[in-house]
Design an enzyme around this catalytic site. Structure first.
Site, PDB file in Angstrom:
ATOM      1  N   CYS A   1       8.972  20.615 -29.968  1.00 35.74           N
ATOM      2  CA  CYS A   1       8.189  19.535 -30.570  1.00 35.74           C
ATOM      3  C   CYS A   1       7.095  19.079 -29.600  1.00 35.74           C
ATOM      4  CB  CYS A   1       9.093  18.342 -30.915  1.00 35.74           C
ATOM      5  SG  CYS A   1      10.407  18.716 -32.078  1.00 35.74           S
ATOM      6  N   CYS A  39      14.468  27.350 -28.867  1.00 34.87           N
ATOM      7  CA  CYS A  39      14.750  25.919 -28.685  1.00 34.87           C
ATOM      8  C   CYS A  39      15.703  25.647 -27.525  1.00 34.87           C
ATOM      9  CB  CYS A  39      15.317  25.321 -29.968  1.00 34.87           C
ATOM     10  SG  CYS A  39      14.034  24.791 -31.109  1.00 34.87           S
ATOM     11  N   ASP A  94      12.861  16.289 -31.505  1.00 33.54           N
ATOM     12  CA  ASP A  94      14.255  16.596 -31.217  1.00 33.54           C
ATOM     13  C   ASP A  94      14.441  17.693 -30.180  1.00 33.54           C
ATOM     14  OD1 ASP A  94      13.876  19.027 -32.659  1.00 33.54           O
ATOM     15  OD2 ASP A  94      14.214  17.927 -34.510  1.00 33.54           O
ATOM     16  N   CYS A  95      13.387  18.440 -29.847  1.00 32.20           N
ATOM     17  CA  CYS A  95      13.536  19.446 -28.792  1.00 32.20           C
ATOM     18  C   CYS A  95      12.177  19.682 -28.142  1.00 32.20           C
ATOM     19  CB  CYS A  95      14.125  20.749 -29.323  1.00 32.20           C
ATOM     20  SG  CYS A  95      12.953  21.770 -30.235  1.00 32.20           S
ATOM     21  N   ASP A  99      11.748   5.449   8.978  1.00 31.76           N
ATOM     22  CA  ASP A  99      11.275   4.309   9.754  1.00 31.76           C
ATOM     23  C   ASP A  99      12.500   3.545  10.254  1.00 31.76           C
ATOM     24  OD1 ASP A  99       9.457   2.358  10.738  1.00 31.76           O
ATOM     25  OD2 ASP A  99       9.868   1.128   8.981  1.00 31.76           O
ATOM     26  N   CYS A 154      15.163  32.269 -31.585  1.00 30.08           N
ATOM     27  CA  CYS A 154      14.535  30.944 -31.528  1.00 30.08           C
ATOM     28  C   CYS A 154      14.657  30.379 -30.114  1.00 30.08           C
ATOM     29  CB  CYS A 154      15.194  29.992 -32.519  1.00 30.08           C
ATOM     30  SG  CYS A 154      14.831  30.403 -34.230  1.00 30.08           S
ATOM     31  N   ASP A 176      21.951  29.768 -32.552  1.00 36.39           N
ATOM     32  CA  ASP A 176      20.754  29.077 -32.073  1.00 36.39           C
ATOM     33  C   ASP A 176      20.963  27.571 -32.016  1.00 36.39           C
ATOM     34  OD1 ASP A 176      17.870  28.756 -31.432  1.00 36.39           O
ATOM     35  OD2 ASP A 176      17.901  27.733 -33.366  1.00 36.39           O
ATOM     36  N   THR A 214      12.520  -0.279  11.358  1.00 37.02           N
ATOM     37  CA  THR A 214      12.564  -1.663  10.894  1.00 37.02           C
ATOM     38  C   THR A 214      12.431  -1.749   9.379  1.00 37.02           C
ATOM     39  OG1 THR A 214      11.546  -2.335  12.976  1.00 37.02           O
ATOM     40  CG2 THR A 214      11.561  -3.950  11.185  1.00 37.02           C
ATOM     41  N   ASP A 273       9.172   1.422   4.447  1.00 34.33           N
ATOM     42  CA  ASP A 273       9.081   0.239   3.585  1.00 34.33           C
ATOM     43  C   ASP A 273       7.802  -0.567   3.775  1.00 34.33           C
ATOM     44  OD1 ASP A 273       9.765  -0.756   6.169  1.00 34.33           O
ATOM     45  OD2 ASP A 273      10.452  -2.607   5.239  1.00 34.33           O
TER      46      ASP A 273
END
Length: 730
Positions: free
Chosen positions: A20, A383, A16-17, A425, A381, A709, A427, A623
């Site tokens: 982790c 987080c 969750d954050c 570029d 904390c 927090d 072309t 490309d």
């Protein structure tokens, strides 16, 4: 032995954050044989590389931290754990056992079914019961609140211990456990129980927000239909889209989504490509033209030959690239990670000093200052601060991908905002990559006759100039009569007989060898050549019948795209292998700042290097294969849609639908993302600074501290998710 070598990818559930991510990376990185670990919060994935490591050990380590884990695909499952296959079946058959300690969650599924949600509800129920007990039997209230606190805190403490043993001693769980246990010792059991519940609610909210961010990119997979109409043996059968093989012929009805990347074999229709590329106007596609999985056929029945398996279609590649990109950290993110390693121990030290110094030196009351010290632990904390960058980066990458802008990592997204020079570029990048008829000059005949005779000679040819003439004839709906004895004359042109007329279509030099060209006509040809156009002369019965001029025209949005780059303070330079006259004709009309023509691939690479040595931050756009060396050399290499695989692999980013305006769009997205990151950092640190002062002054306590927090973390995540709605300027 359950060993794996090379690279394995896993799905991780319950993160969750960003804290982790750190815990998992630290824990798995300590395992024997593991060389690198990349965890993406945004994608919910983990990539592990190493010479020899135990797949089962990786999974055990992650589960011990309280997260769900499963191989990202079937091949990884077999490779990672041949002797542990029953555990993978266990994932599928018993989702409730995916995790330990209440932190984990099923890898896929609604948030309210997760163990985290269940634990939060149990903790809330225990707190309600504790309040009820306190009303009926006040003497038992402290014990009731202690039990209510333990319901939520024991799993949190277990995770803190495992994290400490696997390389993350200063985790959010550690700070939470110290604060709650300390509150019990000073008799604040009611507050301790409430703080634990608020912590769990905050985690749950963070998990929901993170899950929504993950779903935004995975939702792309839902664009591809699950079934397809396969043509085989003269019959049409409905089959799973994932089973389609390369070369198979499928039928796509009007209104259906196209189930695979392919090439149209039969039929012509307008294709709505908005779901994949963000292109708002449907594009007409006919035989021989490519179509993408997930786009919508609007008008007519199409027969399509499949060119990519389900795992390699455009959408699958986009999802894979974005998920891999989210596993690589941006420079700001790496800095915040390093900062948080020192920040959390410093918070513990400050909390301890606040708790101890006033009573020892100034004779203040111990319980009051210990209480304030514990509140500082919760305020400190990390987080919100740690998630401030990866949440915004993940949202930015996802927003770009959903609009046809692929960026291979947070570092690319961050660097784009600093670009000072864009090298393009010509072309296929500034131009469409194929010639079109721009001028028809008729002499003694109508323009339609000139075009009709030329198209008759070119019928059946695949030469780019021939294709341009045939396309113009089809667009103007001029009749194309059959040509007799049509033949190519090497190095000169084509000749044949059309309706009894001897016709010759050739270069001006070759035509001049057959018939004299008047000075006025030569001047007209020279003017067209000066405009970068290739001129063919049509000779009918030894008389000049007309001129046809062709040029690879700029993309419709090229001038606007370059103007937007100039507005952003970025200078442009054209690097092309084409001749100087054609390059200047195209570039001057588009407002390019500098034009360099007649270049070899190594010249382009050298010029990019010179610009970078001069202090410029260079983005190279191209490309083709000839652009690959320069794309690799530049600070940022951007491949245009429809380019070669070599260009796409070499580049740091890609514009899927080939709009020049999207180059400016990428830079705008980078600037918006970095602005969002600084907003997040300001919110995270600003709230902490305010509550730090108010806590030391005794104005706020444990409840506001934990609310500050978790509130900051949720605010930062929601602010980052605003980027999911980002749109390039139209």
């Amino acid at each position: 032995m359950d060993q794996a070598a090379g690279k394995l990818r896993y799905r991780i559930g319950g993160m969750d954050c960003a804290a982790c991510v750190t815990k998992i990376e630290n824990a798995v990185g300590r395992l024997p044989g593991v060389e690198t670990v990349g965890v993406s919060l945004g994608a919910g994935t983990m990539t592990v590389t190493g010479e020899t490591f135990h797949g089962a050990a990786v999974e055990r380590q992650v589960r011990a931290l309280g997260y769900a884990i499963a191989p990202a695909d079937a091949s990884a499952k077999v490779e990672a754990a041949p002797d542990h296959a029953h555990d993978h079946d266990h994932y599928q058959d018993h989702g409730h056992d995916h995790s330990h300690g209440g932190h984990g969650a099923a890898i896929d599924g609604p948030w309210w079914k997760t163990r985290k949600a269940v634990l939060t509800l149990l903790s809330a129920a225990a707190l309600v019961v504790a309040y009820a007990v306190g009303l009926v039997m006040p003497d038992l209230a402290p014990w009731a609140f202690f039990i209510a606190m333990a319901v939520g805190l024991v799993p949190v403490a277990q995770r803190a211990v495992v994290a400490a043993m696997t390389g993350t001693p200063f985790s959010i769980e550690t700070l939470m456990t110290i604060a709650a246990v300390g509150a019990v010792f000073i008799g604040a059991t009611e507050e301790a129980a409430m703080v634990v519940l608020l912590f769990l609610v905050g985690e749950l909210l963070e998990g929901v927000a993170a899950g929504r961010a993950r779903a935004s990119i995975r939702g792309l997979a839902d664009l591809v239909p699950k079934t397809a109409l396969l043509e085989a043996g003269g019959t049409t059968t409905e089959v799973p889209a994932e089973t389609l093989a390369v070369g198979a012929i499928i039928l796509v009805r009007p209104g259906d989504r196209i189930p695979a990347d392919g090439v149209i074999v039969d039929g012509q229709s307008a294709i709505n490509e908005a779901p994949v590329t963000g292109e708002s106007v449907p594009r007409n596609r006919g035989p021989g033209e490519p179509v993408f999985a997930g786009t919508i056929n609007t008008d007519a029945v199409l027969r399509v030959r499949v060119t990519a398996a389900a795992a390699d279609n455009t959408i699958a590649r986009v999802i894979r690239l974005v998920e891999e990109a989210q596993e690589s950290k941006a420079p700001t993110e790496r800095f915040i990670d390093r900062f948080s390693r020192y920040y959390t121990p410093a918070v513990l030290l400050v909390g301890a000093l606040v708790a101890v110094v006033p009573p020892l030196i100034f004779g203040a009351e111990w319980s009051e200052w210990i209480y304030r010290g514990l509140a500082i632990l919760l305020i400190g904390c990390p987080c919100a601060l740690v998630i401030s960058t990866p949440a915004a980066i993940a949202a930015g990458l996802s927003a770009g991908a959903r609009r046809g802008l692929l960026l291979k990592g947070g570092a690319v997204l961050e660097t784009l905002r600093r670009v000072t020079r864009v090298a393009l570029d010509k072309t296929g990048t500034l131009t469409e990559g194929r010639p079109r008829v721009t001028d028809i000059v008729a002499i003694g005949r109508s323009e339609a006759d000139v075009l009709s005779l030329a198209a008759a000679l070119e019928t059946g040819s695949s030469h780019p100039l021939a294709v341009a003439i045939l396309e113009r004839a089809a667009a103007d709906r001029v009749p194309v009569p059959p040509a007799a004895a049509a033949r190519a004359l090497a190095g000169k042109g084509v000749a044949g007989k059309v309706g009894g007329v001897e016709v010759f279509l050739a270069s001006p030099d070759a035509a001049g060898e057959r018939v004299p060209l008047e000075p006025g006509l030569l001047a007209r040809i020279a003017a067209l050549n000066d405009a970068g156009k290739t001129v063919s002369v049509l000779v009918a019965n030894d008389t000049v019948a007309g001129l046809i001029a062709m040029r690879d025209e700029p993309r419709p949005d090229a001038a606007e795209g370059l103007a937007r780059l100039h507005e952003a303070g970025i200078r442009t330079i054209m690097l092309t292998g084409d001749n100087e006259r054609t390059a200047r004709a195209v570039g001057s009309g588009l407002g390019i700042d500098e034009i360099r023509a007649g270049l070899l691939p190594e010249d382009k690479q050298r010029i990019v290097g010179e610009l970078m040595a001069d202090g410029q931050v260079v983005a190279k756009v191209g490309d083709g294969i000839n652009d690959a060396p320069a794309l690799a050399a530049a600070d940022i290499g951007i491949a245009m849609g429809g380019g070669t695989d070599v260009a796409l692999e070499t580049a740091d980013a890609a514009v899927l639908h080939g709009r020049v305006t999207d180059i400016a769009g990428m830079i705008e997205l980078s600037r918006a993302t970095m602005g969002n990151i600084w907003q997040n950092i300001t919110v995270a640190l600003g709230l902490k600074a305010v509550f730090l002062v108010t806590t030391i002054l005794g104005i706020t306590g444990l409840w506001p501290a934990i609310l500050a927090d978790t509130g900051a973390t949720v605010l930062v995540t929601l602010n980052a998710m605003r980027l999911l709605a980002w749109q390039p300027r139209q």
